[in-house]
Scaffold this active site. Sequence first.
Site, PDB file in Angstrom:
ATOM      1  N   SER A 284      11.485   8.603  29.313  1.00  0.00           N
ATOM      2  CA  SER A 284      11.969   9.194  28.328  1.00  0.00           C
ATOM      3  C   SER A 284      10.138   9.467  27.406  1.00  0.00           C
ATOM      4  O   SER A 284      10.026   8.716  27.591  1.00  0.00           O
ATOM      5  CB  SER A 284      12.674   8.151  27.430  1.00  0.00           C
ATOM      6  OG  SER A 284      13.134   8.968  25.869  1.00  0.00           O
TER       7      SER A 284
ATOM      8  N   TYR B 286      16.094  -0.556  24.349  1.00  0.00           N
ATOM      9  CA  TYR B 286      16.327   0.698  25.093  1.00  0.00           C
ATOM     10  C   TYR B 286      15.186   1.463  25.392  1.00  0.00           C
ATOM     11  O   TYR B 286      14.846   2.064  26.561  1.00  0.00           O
ATOM     12  CB  TYR B 286      17.527   2.052  24.189  1.00  0.00           C
ATOM     13  CG  TYR B 286      16.912   3.406  25.423  1.00  0.00           C
ATOM     14  CD1 TYR B 286      16.503   4.165  24.348  1.00  0.00           C
ATOM     15  CD2 TYR B 286      17.643   3.385  26.501  1.00  0.00           C
ATOM     16  CE1 TYR B 286      15.448   5.540  24.800  1.00  0.00           C
ATOM     17  CE2 TYR B 286      17.045   4.356  26.958  1.00  0.00           C
ATOM     18  CZ  TYR B 286      16.554   5.503  26.990  1.00  0.00           C
ATOM     19  OH  TYR B 286      16.402   6.858  27.644  1.00  0.00           O
TER      20      TYR B 286
ATOM     21  N   LYS C  95      12.401   1.756  29.399  1.00  0.00           N
ATOM     22  CA  LYS C  95      11.248   2.600  29.803  1.00  0.00           C
ATOM     23  C   LYS C  95      10.187   2.220  29.685  1.00  0.00           C
ATOM     24  O   LYS C  95       9.413   2.860  31.357  1.00  0.00           O
ATOM     25  CB  LYS C  95      11.175   4.035  29.099  1.00  0.00           C
ATOM     26  CG  LYS C  95      13.092   4.345  29.187  1.00  0.00           C
ATOM     27  CD  LYS C  95      13.683   5.243  30.666  1.00  0.00           C
ATOM     28  CE  LYS C  95      15.668   5.326  30.410  1.00  0.00           C
ATOM     29  NZ  LYS C  95      15.845   5.718  31.303  1.00  0.00           N
TER      30      LYS C  95
HETATM   31  C1  WQD Z   1      17.778  14.809  16.777  1.00  0.00           C
HETATM   32  C2  WQD Z   1      18.279  15.060  15.013  1.00  0.00           C
HETATM   33  C3  WQD Z   1      18.624  12.894  13.201  1.00  0.00           C
HETATM   34  C4  WQD Z   1      22.736  13.139  14.900  1.00  0.00           C
HETATM   35  C5  WQD Z   1      17.240  10.304  21.004  1.00  0.00           C
HETATM   36  C6  WQD Z   1      16.709   9.142  21.605  1.00  0.00           C
HETATM   37  C7  WQD Z   1      15.988   9.437  22.788  1.00  0.00           C
HETATM   38  C8  WQD Z   1      16.609  10.457  23.547  1.00  0.00           C
HETATM   39  C9  WQD Z   1      17.808  11.302  23.312  1.00  0.00           C
HETATM   40  C10 WQD Z   1      17.638   8.428  25.353  1.00  0.00           C
HETATM   41  C11 WQD Z   1      17.285  13.646  14.691  1.00  0.00           C
HETATM   42  C12 WQD Z   1      19.562  14.550  13.207  1.00  0.00           C
HETATM   43  C13 WQD Z   1      21.659  13.277  14.444  1.00  0.00           C
HETATM   44  C14 WQD Z   1      23.053  13.393  13.523  1.00  0.00           C
HETATM   45  C15 WQD Z   1      21.668  14.149  11.855  1.00  0.00           C
HETATM   46  N1  WQD Z   1      17.744   9.335  24.647  1.00  0.00           N
HETATM   47  N2  WQD Z   1      20.725  13.658  13.745  1.00  0.00           N
HETATM   48  N3  WQD Z   1      23.181  14.021  12.416  1.00  0.00           N
HETATM   49  O1  WQD Z   1      17.064  10.214  18.332  1.00  0.00           O
HETATM   50  O2  WQD Z   1      15.525  12.970  18.503  1.00  0.00           O
HETATM   51  O3  WQD Z   1      16.494  11.283  20.207  1.00  0.00           O
HETATM   52  O4  WQD Z   1      18.050  11.020  21.914  1.00  0.00           O
HETATM   53  O5  WQD Z   1      16.307   9.017  25.809  1.00  0.00           O
HETATM   54  O6  WQD Z   1      15.380   8.389  23.355  1.00  0.00           O
HETATM   55  O7  WQD Z   1      15.739   8.573  20.509  1.00  0.00           O
HETATM   56  O8  WQD Z   1      17.614  12.774  19.477  1.00  0.00           O
HETATM   57  O9  WQD Z   1      20.316  13.982  19.010  1.00  0.00           O
HETATM   58  O10 WQD Z   1      19.972  11.524  17.877  1.00  0.00           O
HETATM   59  O11 WQD Z   1      18.732  13.075  16.729  1.00  0.00           O
HETATM   60  O12 WQD Z   1      21.239  14.865  11.749  1.00  0.00           O
HETATM   61  O13 WQD Z   1      24.364  13.217  13.208  1.00  0.00           O
HETATM   62  O14 WQD Z   1      19.296  14.846  14.643  1.00  0.00           O
HETATM   63  O15 WQD Z   1      18.525  13.057  12.583  1.00  0.00           O
HETATM   64  O16 WQD Z   1      16.002  13.916  13.435  1.00  0.00           O
HETATM   65  P1  WQD Z   1      17.018  11.615  19.274  1.00  0.00           P
HETATM   66  P2  WQD Z   1      18.868  12.653  18.608  1.00  0.00           P
END
Ligand code: WQD
Length: 340
Positions: free
Chosen positions: A124, A149, A153
């Site tokens: 990741s 988590y 990795k």
């Molecule tokens: C993306 C953006 C949130 C939800 C995560 C893990 C990473 C990988 C992918 C496993 C951010 C914003 C989100 C919501 C929002 N997973 N958001 N409202 O955090 O980049 O990555 O998932 O490997 O390890 O960290 O992805 O989709 O959670 O968030 O505003 O209800 O969307 O703040 O800016 P992220 P995400």
Amino acid sequence: MRVLVSGGAGYIGSHTVLSLVAAGHDVVVVDDYSNSKPTVVGRLEALSGVHVPVHAIDLTDAGKTERLFAQERIDAVVHFAGYKAVGESVAKPLDYYRNNLDSTLSLLEAMRRHDVHRLVFSSSATVYGEHAPVPYTEDYEHLSSSSPYGQTKVMIERIMTDVAAADPRLRVALLRYFNPVGAHPSGQIGEDPQGIPNNLMPFIAQVAVGRRDKLTVFGDDYPTADGTCERDYLHVEDLAAGHVAALEHLDDMVAPVRAFNLGTGTGTSVLAMIQAFERAVGRELPYEVGPRRAGDLPAFWADPTRAQTELGWQAVKTIDDMCADTWRWQQANPQGFPDA
Ligand code: WQD
């Protein structure tokens, strides 16, 4: 090749199973169904037209893992299986270290005993941590993640690197995903998080289909073009293709262990993703801006050059493809996969 796909009933694993079969490989799935459902396998068989054998075991059980390798002829392993919820890992670090590390160690030991030397690992972009310059490049050395988590990795990449140093037959591709989203164009498989989605795309999709009232945007005061965080979203079909490319290039890699970024090289903001999803649905979607989420970085995306030049892979699907395919999946499966 006959490929063991751990976590093959999961979101990325299931899409990769279809791509492996389409590329002419045989697939065996191992999955404990801790974050997936058996009904996914029936969908895979219907879509692929082939039987998909499944071993429903816990890979942290070394004895069961050994018996799987004794029963099945395996040429390569694609290792997805693992807990992956960032927030949950902060609350339950021991569960995450025990599950993600022990399952990997069982797998590596069984591979060694049964002369399986080809491995593709689901890593990741979180391994780059908070200080890596953007765009992230694979030669960045100070790997560290802010969540247990992510640390699993980092540790698993290190374990695989050390095991390969001791066994020159081993070939390992470490695939560092950015933000996988989207669904198979059939709408028959897709992302089906259990409970309240942590990630942006499934949450938006559940709002669109009426399962959630509205999306909360976690902060719009970041130092980005529109104030919301930017991420490198890539279509799960592109991601699956990246796994096939890595598997088929293992024997030709310039080094026994090689990390590859799988991303588009482009950042997209939260607001831009909402607008793209509204285009797919054909109407506005309700959202409100709330406080920042702890741990979120303002913006990061991949430098995908290495995967392009060494694997001949690049992402081709657009943000609109990601939203249209997600919406088709969610409309056809408002409650996700059936339980039985
Ligand atoms: C993306 C953006 C949130 C939800 C995560 C893990 C990473 C990988 C992918 C496993 C951010 C914003 C989100 C919501 C929002 N997973 N958001 N409202 O955090 O980049 O990555 O998932 O490997 O390890 O960290 O992805 O989709 O959670 O968030 O505003 O209800 O969307 O703040 O800016 P992220 P995400």
